[in-house]
Each structure stands twice: as structure tokens, then as C-alpha cells.
Write an enzyme that holds these catalytic residues in place. Sequence first.
Site, mmCIF file in Angstrom:
data_model
loop_
_atom_site.group_PDB
_atom_site.id
_atom_site.type_symbol
_atom_site.label_atom_id
_atom_site.label_comp_id
_atom_site.label_asym_id
_atom_site.label_seq_id
_atom_site.Cartn_x
_atom_site.Cartn_y
_atom_site.Cartn_z
ATOM 1 N N GLU A 86 0.829 -1.261 -0.019
ATOM 2 C CA GLU A 86 -0.026 0.164 0.015
ATOM 3 C C GLU A 86 0.904 1.206 -0.097
ATOM 4 O OE1 GLU A 86 -3.010 0.041 -0.548
ATOM 5 O OE2 GLU A 86 -3.767 2.075 0.175
ATOM 6 N N ASP A 87 1.933 1.223 0.672
ATOM 7 C CA ASP A 87 2.792 2.506 1.134
ATOM 8 C C ASP A 87 4.014 2.609 0.330
ATOM 9 O OD1 ASP A 87 0.769 3.167 2.720
ATOM 10 O OD2 ASP A 87 1.438 2.541 4.353
#
Length: 736
Positions: A86-87
Site C-alpha cells: 500500500e505505502d
Amino acid sequence: MDTSMEKDAITEQYLGIEEKIRKYNPGANFERLRDAYTFAREAHKEQKRKDGSPYITHPLAAAEIIADMELDEDSVIACLLHDTVEDTPVTHEDIAKRFGREVADLVEGVTKLTRVVYTSKEEEQVENLRKMLLAMAKDIRVIIIKIADRLHNMRTMNYQSAEKQREKALETMEIYAPIAHRLGMQRVKWELEDLSLIYLDPLGYTEITSQLDSRKEKLEQFMETISETITERMKSVGVKCRVFSRLKHIYSIYRKMYSQNKEFSEVLDLCAFRIIVDTVSDCYNALGQIHDLYSPMPGRFKDYISTPKPNMYQSLHTTVVGVEGIPFEVQIRTWEMHRTAEYGVAAHWKYKQGITESGDEEKFAWIRSLLETQQETDAADFLHGLKVDMFADEVFVFTPQGKVINLPTGATPIDFAYSIHTEVGNHMTGAKVNGRIATFDYILQNGDIVEIMTSPSANGPSRDWMKIAKSSQAKGKIKQWFKREKREENIVHGKASFDAEMKRNNLSLNDMPDGETLLACLKKMSFSNIDDMYAAIGYGGLTSVRAVNRFREEIVRAVKQRRQEEAAQEAAQGIQSRAPKKPNSVKGVVVGDLDNCLIKFARCCTPVPGDKIVGFITKGFGVSVHRAECQNYLNSGVHGDEDDRWINVSWGDIGAETYNTALTIQARNRDNFVLDVATVLSAAKVKLTGLNARELEAGRAVAFVSMDVHSRAELQAAINRLSVIPGVSEVRRPGV
Ligand code: MN
């Protein structure tokens, strides 16, 4: 330890996790775990948490929660990596290559859950959202990792903005705490609730904690006395046990105060005791001793050992009244039951050496067998909640507005469109899933955001859609559309069948006295126009025999009446015959060997020169001329006694005279239809004597034209011209 690892506070944190794993799973692959830690730390190295600490401390803390639950190696690794996709630039493939597909899938699962945007919703929607998360998780470990992630985020929420705090707290209270409860993770549920309460009702939370603080000494004293008394008694009767005491969790006190409208001081049972023993028989033994020591409160004893809760919880519960009249709850359970109570489903996921589990079916077999023995009222709910995960027969997707739509597994954008509204389905021109154009047969995935594109001029569903659609709802609606759209076809078939039956009975609708009577007959059959009736016959909803019978009486009566009128008219004309007002009364018609016969053209079929004609000797004077194809002539067999009144007639010399006749024109309803009819007739040099039109159902229109022509050839030319007007489907002469 690996010397390549930098020895710092963060690595210390990681090594703490290793220690925990070593205790319950000494055979774990620690090289692999360490690799996951280094990989995650590297991936997150540029990131900081809101409190300024390196981002990696978050996955580490979450992984520690997972290790506390004694989950398997893959779960810990996936938790360490849970925010990388996600990051950071790390991809599913990167993880799959390095840690295997199973870990990659777990991480992907958590990532997907993270992307689900929560906004406060009505209860039904909230329940759907919970189910969606469970369904999306596919592997229950995904949910457990997500819960660990959320638990740590809630523990460290104080650096977030007030808005974010409230939002996350609400989501935790409404979604994650109930899921934790459903999965039997009692301890996690309590902590999630208490942490949420801090932000949802800071004053309420502070009130309870400060009240508890102010009574701390007294409560601790109370708990100690009771614990000692119980411990001594158990010792004296030879039951090996450990007694734990605790203050009830803050949210449970809060709920009691609010639901029962009580002051804090009125909530008496603030303490709870837990006796953990070795065997089930010890549980019942201990219970007997407790009831001997203190007075049990009636109706408060529950045996969740013989009847476990749907979330697998097992214990004996009783509430007793202590020395100073203060009630308190006692839970009695074995150590094994205790673990399940603390960690629920997760407890069953702890590393089991030597046991290889194959396939989800087997993995969840124990849940199913457990569920089958459930008698609790909420067992069905629990089963349903787990079902979406375990048996996967539903898929949950979002509308662009964030509403959760629940569809059967395998559903496509078509199912989605029809579940929104029939008209959305019928006017669908395309679909977007997660912002990208998707094909109509795309299989919707949990959490997809689906947008349907529609156009008012869409052609409607295609026949393939019936095969693509998964839900019976969508299939039914598509079928319905075709039934309605095939109306034209049904009308044609129905009319043919009806006409044949009428003919068989020697009846004709042309003999209906007027439109109103026709309408009244149709109304009796619940139709508002004749096309509806034809369509019903065509579709098989009505037999032509039944339909014909509905008209029979009216037609017979009308025919009789008209005969009488005709007779009266002929009689009147006979009297005035010496002063014929119109030269066309004998217009070119030769009647057998009769001369100077009174001639009248039947209005039912309006013959024109060139038509094959027959004559009917009326009861008055004169002959009524019909076309040989006129239904009245063809049907005359019903009136057997009148057979001999039909005579042969033919056209004689035709002058420049014109003959009035009529046409019925069926067409698609459109602008200028009537104008086009008038224009075409005028161009054909036909003299119009009447023109009116009306709209029919389903975008159809009909025009009734009356006109004067010289001959059948002229009429036929007009018919040919009318037939090619755009949208015209039929041009018909009356009477046939
Ligand atoms: Mn996270």
C-alpha cells in the site's frame, strides 16, 4: 544473531518477537522471519509515523500482537509486510518471489481491506460491510492481521487529527470490534472498544476511568479478599486452579450506565473473577464451591461448556453476592477454553507442528462442525457471517456513493445494474470497475467499486446477457424485457390466431357496432386496447377461442340491428326512388338481369371498381354491394336462411365517378406521420375525405383515412405509396 543486523532499539523490538515465536514455534524458519523484517524495514525506511517514530515500528508492533496470538510463521511475516504494497513501491510479485505466494496473498488481502473506505452507515449497511470484510479476507488470517493492525493504530491514535480519531474510532467500534467478537477474540474486542470510546465519548470515558481510579484501593482490596477466599477454598478441596480478578472493561460499564440509565455508583458489579482449572470436571467442582461460598443470583448461571457460544467460547458463568452485598461475576474454564476465549479463531491458527492443512474446506471443518451443534439464537447470524468467508457464496461491492451491494458469487456488472434498478439494467451501455472500463462478463470481486454507464437511447439488453447474468433477479428482468419487447411479434401472431378463429365462427370485428362496444368487450378481459389482447394471445396468456367468445354476442346483436336499419333505409329510399338524389346510386353496377335496381355500397368493405363484388338483396328495396372478400359475405353461412339472398353482381361501365373507400394505416409513432400520409395521398391525386390518427401503445400509431377514388388500380397505387412511408408497417382496407 546475524551480525549484519544493526543492533538498535528497532531490532530489539524485532528480536522480542522472535523470542515469542521461539516459545510456541521453535521450528519456525527464523532466517525467513528476519528477512521479512529487513525487507519491511528497508521498504519503509523513508517513512515516519505521525509521532515521528520510524514507520517500521508499526508493522513490528502489529506483528508482535500476531505473535502473542501464537499465529503461524506466514501470518507474522505477512503482518511485518502488511503495509509495504500500500505505502511503498513493493509489489505483490516482489513479495511472492521472496516469501511465497501464500504470504503475498495474505498481504494483498490486508491491502484490499485497507482500501475499503468506511463512512458511517445504517445498521444494515454496517452489517454488510462487516460481511464484506470477512468475505474479502478469504483467508481468516487476513482479518486477524487487519485487526492486529487496527489494534496498534488505535493504541497510537493520539497523534492523529481529531477528525481522523473519530472516524477511525467509529469504524473500529462498528466494524472491527464486532468482527473480533464474532471471531471469539474477546480480549481484543474489549481493547478495541475501550480505545474507541476514548475518541467517541471522551467525557464518558474520563468519567468512568476517574471513578474507577478514585475507588481503586477499595476495589483492589475487594478483589484481593475474594481471590484469596476462593483460592483457599479450592486448595482445601483439592482443585488445582489459578484465580484472576479484573475490573470490567470500561466500555462494558459505559454501556451498562447508558442502556440502564444508571449512575456510575449504581453499577455494582465492577469486578469479575476468573478461575482457570485443568479439567472440565474441575470446572463443575469449582462452581459448586463458589455457590457454597456465596449466594448465587438466580437466573445468572450459564453453562457455555455444554453449550458453547457460536464464536466457540466456553466457560461457566455465574454471578454471586459477596460479603458486603456486592455482586460479582465468576467465570470458570479450563486453560484451553481460556485461550480460545482470549484469541478465538486465532487460537486455532497457532502453529501446529506436523499438521499440514490442505484446502480451506478442511481448515474450516472444525468451525462448521462446531456451528452444527449450536443452539443459540445468534448462531444463525454467526454462521451467516462466517459463511461469506468459508463457503463464499456472496460477493460485496460498492456503488460509487459507497453503498454496499450484496450479490451472488460470480455476479457481473449486469447483475449489479439490475440490482440497482431495472431501468439502469435496461439502459446499460457499459460499466466501470474501480474506475476502469470493464466487460459485461467481468466477475465482480469483493470491494470493487462498480459504476454503470447508461444512455436513454440504449438498445436494451442483448440475449447474451441472460447467460452472463448470475442472479435470478437480473435474469428475470432481462426475460421480462424480451417478453415486452417481443410484443410486436406477439401481436402479429395473436392477431392471426384470433382472426382465424373469428373466421371459423363466421364472425368479424367489423360488425362490432362501434369502438366503444369493442373497448367494453376488451375491458371485460382487462385489456385497454386490441393490441394488448393480440399480444396476450400471441404470448399464450389467452386462447383465441376464449377471446372470440367474448365478442360473439355483441357481434351477432349488432349484425341483426344493422340489418334492420338497412332494411328501413332501403325502404325509405324505395319511396323516394323517382327522385334519386344521387346519380351514383346505381353507379356502374350491373345486378344480374335486374334493371334500375337500387344500389348501395356496403360501408363495411367500401368496394371500388375493380374489386370482385357480390350483392345482397336487402329486406327493403335494393341491393347492397359488398366485396367478395368481405367478412360479412364470407361469414354469411351462419345465417343459413339468408344464403339465397346473395346474388352475383358485376361492374358495368365506369364513368368519371369516384367511390368512397377507406384505409387503415399502422405505423411507428413519429412526428409528421399524419402529414406524410396526407402528402403522399395528395401527390397520388387521391381526394381525401377524412383523416384521423391516434397513438397506440408501445410507440405505435394508427391512421384512418377515407377518400374518393376512381378504381381499384388507383386505390392500389395509393396503398403502394403509403406502404413505403418510413415507419409504416401495414396498410389495410377495411372489411377483410
Ligand atoms: Mn498498518
